[in-house]
Design a protein around this motif. Structure first.
Motif, PDB file in Angstrom:
ATOM      1  N   GLU A 113       0.919  -1.214  -0.034  1.00 18.64           N
ATOM      2  CA  GLU A 113       0.221   0.023   0.054  1.00 18.64           C
ATOM      3  C   GLU A 113       0.993   1.356   0.029  1.00 18.64           C
ATOM      4  O   GLU A 113       0.482   2.269  -0.458  1.00 18.64           O
ATOM      5  CB  GLU A 113      -0.845   0.000   1.062  1.00 18.64           C
ATOM      6  CG  GLU A 113      -0.478   0.278   2.578  1.00 18.64           C
ATOM      7  CD  GLU A 113      -1.363  -0.007   3.600  1.00 18.64           C
ATOM      8  OE1 GLU A 113      -1.141   0.488   4.731  1.00 18.64           O
ATOM      9  OE2 GLU A 113      -2.396  -0.567   3.460  1.00 18.64           O
ATOM     10  N   ARG A 114       2.111   1.176   0.567  1.00 12.69           N
ATOM     11  CA  ARG A 114       2.843   2.268   0.795  1.00 12.69           C
ATOM     12  C   ARG A 114       3.362   2.907  -0.998  1.00 12.69           C
ATOM     13  O   ARG A 114       3.520   4.068  -1.140  1.00 12.69           O
ATOM     14  CB  ARG A 114       4.003   2.050   1.292  1.00 12.69           C
ATOM     15  CG  ARG A 114       5.137   3.215   1.499  1.00 12.69           C
ATOM     16  CD  ARG A 114       6.192   2.924   2.601  1.00 12.69           C
ATOM     17  NE  ARG A 114       6.949   4.018   2.841  1.00 12.69           N
ATOM     18  CZ  ARG A 114       6.484   5.033   3.676  1.00 12.69           C
ATOM     19  NH1 ARG A 114       5.273   5.146   4.041  1.00 12.69           N
ATOM     20  NH2 ARG A 114       7.402   6.176   3.994  1.00 12.69           N
ATOM     21  N   GLU A 115       3.165   1.888  -1.810  1.00 12.18           N
ATOM     22  CA  GLU A 115       3.682   2.315  -3.202  1.00 12.18           C
ATOM     23  C   GLU A 115       2.730   3.430  -3.715  1.00 12.18           C
ATOM     24  O   GLU A 115       3.112   4.115  -4.737  1.00 12.18           O
ATOM     25  CB  GLU A 115       3.660   1.089  -4.162  1.00 12.18           C
ATOM     26  CG  GLU A 115       4.799   0.137  -3.662  1.00 12.18           C
ATOM     27  CD  GLU A 115       5.171  -1.085  -4.621  1.00 12.18           C
ATOM     28  OE1 GLU A 115       3.954  -1.215  -5.644  1.00 12.18           O
ATOM     29  OE2 GLU A 115       5.697  -1.951  -4.464  1.00 12.18           O
ATOM     30  N   TRP A 117       1.820   5.818  -2.325  1.00 11.30           N
ATOM     31  CA  TRP A 117       2.157   7.260  -2.074  1.00 11.30           C
ATOM     32  C   TRP A 117       3.386   7.571  -2.469  1.00 11.30           C
ATOM     33  O   TRP A 117       4.026   8.586  -2.448  1.00 11.30           O
ATOM     34  CB  TRP A 117       2.080   7.394  -0.470  1.00 11.30           C
ATOM     35  CG  TRP A 117       0.643   7.612  -0.004  1.00 11.30           C
ATOM     36  CD1 TRP A 117       0.097   8.783   0.028  1.00 11.30           C
ATOM     37  CD2 TRP A 117      -0.242   6.838   0.320  1.00 11.30           C
ATOM     38  NE1 TRP A 117      -1.247   8.821   0.593  1.00 11.30           N
ATOM     39  CE2 TRP A 117      -1.349   7.323   0.602  1.00 11.30           C
ATOM     40  CE3 TRP A 117      -0.361   5.407   0.381  1.00 11.30           C
ATOM     41  CZ2 TRP A 117      -2.770   6.884   0.981  1.00 11.30           C
ATOM     42  CZ3 TRP A 117      -1.538   4.718   0.680  1.00 11.30           C
ATOM     43  CH2 TRP A 117      -2.580   5.492   0.989  1.00 11.30           C
ATOM     44  N   HIS A 129      -1.096  11.631  -2.828  1.00  9.97           N
ATOM     45  CA  HIS A 129      -0.466  12.192  -1.685  1.00  9.97           C
ATOM     46  C   HIS A 129      -1.245  13.392  -1.277  1.00  9.97           C
ATOM     47  O   HIS A 129      -0.892  13.987  -0.150  1.00  9.97           O
ATOM     48  CB  HIS A 129       1.049  12.345  -1.758  1.00  9.97           C
ATOM     49  CG  HIS A 129       1.461  13.194  -3.003  1.00  9.97           C
ATOM     50  ND1 HIS A 129       1.284  12.765  -4.296  1.00  9.97           N
ATOM     51  CD2 HIS A 129       1.780  14.381  -2.889  1.00  9.97           C
ATOM     52  CE1 HIS A 129       1.768  13.598  -5.163  1.00  9.97           C
ATOM     53  NE2 HIS A 129       1.958  14.633  -4.239  1.00  9.97           N
ATOM     54  N   SER A 133      -2.222  11.783   3.409  1.00  7.78           N
ATOM     55  CA  SER A 133      -0.676  11.623   3.491  1.00  7.78           C
ATOM     56  C   SER A 133      -0.888  10.097   3.778  1.00  7.78           C
ATOM     57  O   SER A 133      -1.899   9.378   4.563  1.00  7.78           O
ATOM     58  CB  SER A 133      -0.064  12.149   4.785  1.00  7.78           C
ATOM     59  OG  SER A 133      -0.464  11.964   5.783  1.00  7.78           O
ATOM     60  N   TYR A 134       0.131   9.069   3.686  1.00  5.86           N
ATOM     61  CA  TYR A 134       0.464   7.847   4.025  1.00  5.86           C
ATOM     62  C   TYR A 134       0.480   7.703   5.655  1.00  5.86           C
ATOM     63  O   TYR A 134      -0.177   6.845   5.911  1.00  5.86           O
ATOM     64  CB  TYR A 134       1.692   7.333   3.594  1.00  5.86           C
ATOM     65  CG  TYR A 134       2.142   5.860   3.980  1.00  5.86           C
ATOM     66  CD1 TYR A 134       1.191   4.830   3.093  1.00  5.86           C
ATOM     67  CD2 TYR A 134       3.008   5.320   4.652  1.00  5.86           C
ATOM     68  CE1 TYR A 134       1.287   3.590   3.677  1.00  5.86           C
ATOM     69  CE2 TYR A 134       3.079   3.932   4.964  1.00  5.86           C
ATOM     70  CZ  TYR A 134       2.020   3.168   4.491  1.00  5.86           C
ATOM     71  OH  TYR A 134       2.423   1.689   4.749  1.00  5.86           O
ATOM     72  N   HIS A 135       1.043   8.614   6.087  1.00  4.20           N
ATOM     73  CA  HIS A 135       1.026   8.769   7.665  1.00  4.20           C
ATOM     74  C   HIS A 135      -0.428   8.918   8.460  1.00  4.20           C
ATOM     75  O   HIS A 135      -0.972   7.973   9.093  1.00  4.20           O
ATOM     76  CB  HIS A 135       1.885   9.812   8.407  1.00  4.20           C
ATOM     77  CG  HIS A 135       2.059   9.934   9.908  1.00  4.20           C
ATOM     78  ND1 HIS A 135       2.167   8.720  10.610  1.00  4.20           N
ATOM     79  CD2 HIS A 135       1.228  10.639  10.765  1.00  4.20           C
ATOM     80  CE1 HIS A 135       1.938   9.054  12.047  1.00  4.20           C
ATOM     81  NE2 HIS A 135       1.252  10.166  12.102  1.00  4.20           N
ATOM     82  N   PHE A 137      -3.177   8.028   6.649  1.00  9.63           N
ATOM     83  CA  PHE A 137      -3.737   6.807   6.293  1.00  9.63           C
ATOM     84  C   PHE A 137      -3.585   5.642   7.179  1.00  9.63           C
ATOM     85  O   PHE A 137      -4.644   4.863   7.818  1.00  9.63           O
ATOM     86  CB  PHE A 137      -3.564   6.323   4.897  1.00  9.63           C
ATOM     87  CG  PHE A 137      -3.980   5.204   4.261  1.00  9.63           C
ATOM     88  CD1 PHE A 137      -5.491   5.096   3.721  1.00  9.63           C
ATOM     89  CD2 PHE A 137      -3.336   3.803   4.314  1.00  9.63           C
ATOM     90  CE1 PHE A 137      -6.280   4.006   3.345  1.00  9.63           C
ATOM     91  CE2 PHE A 137      -3.869   2.695   3.927  1.00  9.63           C
ATOM     92  CZ  PHE A 137      -5.314   2.663   3.431  1.00  9.63           C
ATOM     93  N   CYS A 138      -2.360   5.539   7.576  1.00  8.55           N
ATOM     94  CA  CYS A 138      -1.982   4.443   8.500  1.00  8.55           C
ATOM     95  C   CYS A 138      -2.767   4.689   9.788  1.00  8.55           C
ATOM     96  O   CYS A 138      -3.148   3.871  10.635  1.00  8.55           O
ATOM     97  CB  CYS A 138      -0.562   4.444   8.551  1.00  8.55           C
ATOM     98  SG  CYS A 138       0.018   3.707   7.256  1.00  8.55           S
TER      99      CYS A 138
END
Length: 183
Positions: A113-115, A117, A129, A133-135, A137-138
């Motif tokens: 899933e990181r890909e 972003w 992005h 943000s990915y952060h 989202f997590c």
């Protein structure tokens, strides 16, 4: 001469409107609405469900920040979890963005899933992005909650714990499917 709008009750007691008694403008508008993916999503994922998820998630984070360290948690893990410090209260709009990203991820499979972003030329996805943000989202993925743990214990005797955690959400979605079903 315009015809009146007539409601009638089907065999399940749910109110339906007859297409025969609708004006042409109403039939056209209804046909346009029903072709929208958002319309169909909102038929089954109702406002009540969204409000419940927002409330329960915010309640969970507030409780976890005040809760004592669980005895079974190894010492190498911080308590409360690090993501609690960066928590911003969940809103309906942020939840809709999160769900949209999950649906996008289902359509655009990647190795991780990181890909989604990633900003390198090979994995870059325009706009992801900028949406969230990915952060963030997590953090939202870690905090997402559908039901209070006390309510969970009281209602689901004999069911596995993972089923009880989403039990009310499943019932609410199932009820919205039953309302939309026209035999």
């Amino acid at each position: 001469k315009p015809t009146k709008f007539v409601e009638w009750s089907g065999p399940t007691g749910i109110q339906y409107e007859s297409r025969k008694n609708m004006s042409k403008a109403r039939r056209t508008k209804l046909a346009q609405e029903q072709t929208s993916p958002l319309w169909w999503f909102r038929q089954f994922f109702t406002q009540e469900i969204v409000e419940r998820i927002v409330y329960q998630t915010n309640l969970y984070v507030s409780k976890i920040s005040k809760k004592e360290r669980p005895p079974q948690l190894p010492e190498r893990y911080p308590w409360p979890p690090r993501w609690v410090a960066s928590w911003e209260p969940l809103t309906e709009e942020r939840l809709h963005v999160f769900i949209a990203l999950l649906l996008y991820m289902a359509q655009h499979k990647t190795g991780s899933e990181r890909e989604l972003w990633a900003k390198d030329w090979f994995h870059y996805r325009v706009g992801i992005h900028k949406i969230m943000s990915y952060h963030e989202f997590c953090v939202l993925k870690a905090a997402l909650h559908f039901q209070d743990d006390e309510e969970n214990r009281a209602r689901g005797e004999g069911e596995p714990d993972y089923v009880r955690k989403i039990g009310i959400l499943m019932e609410m979605v199932q009820a919205s499917f039953m309302e939309a079903y026209i035999p």
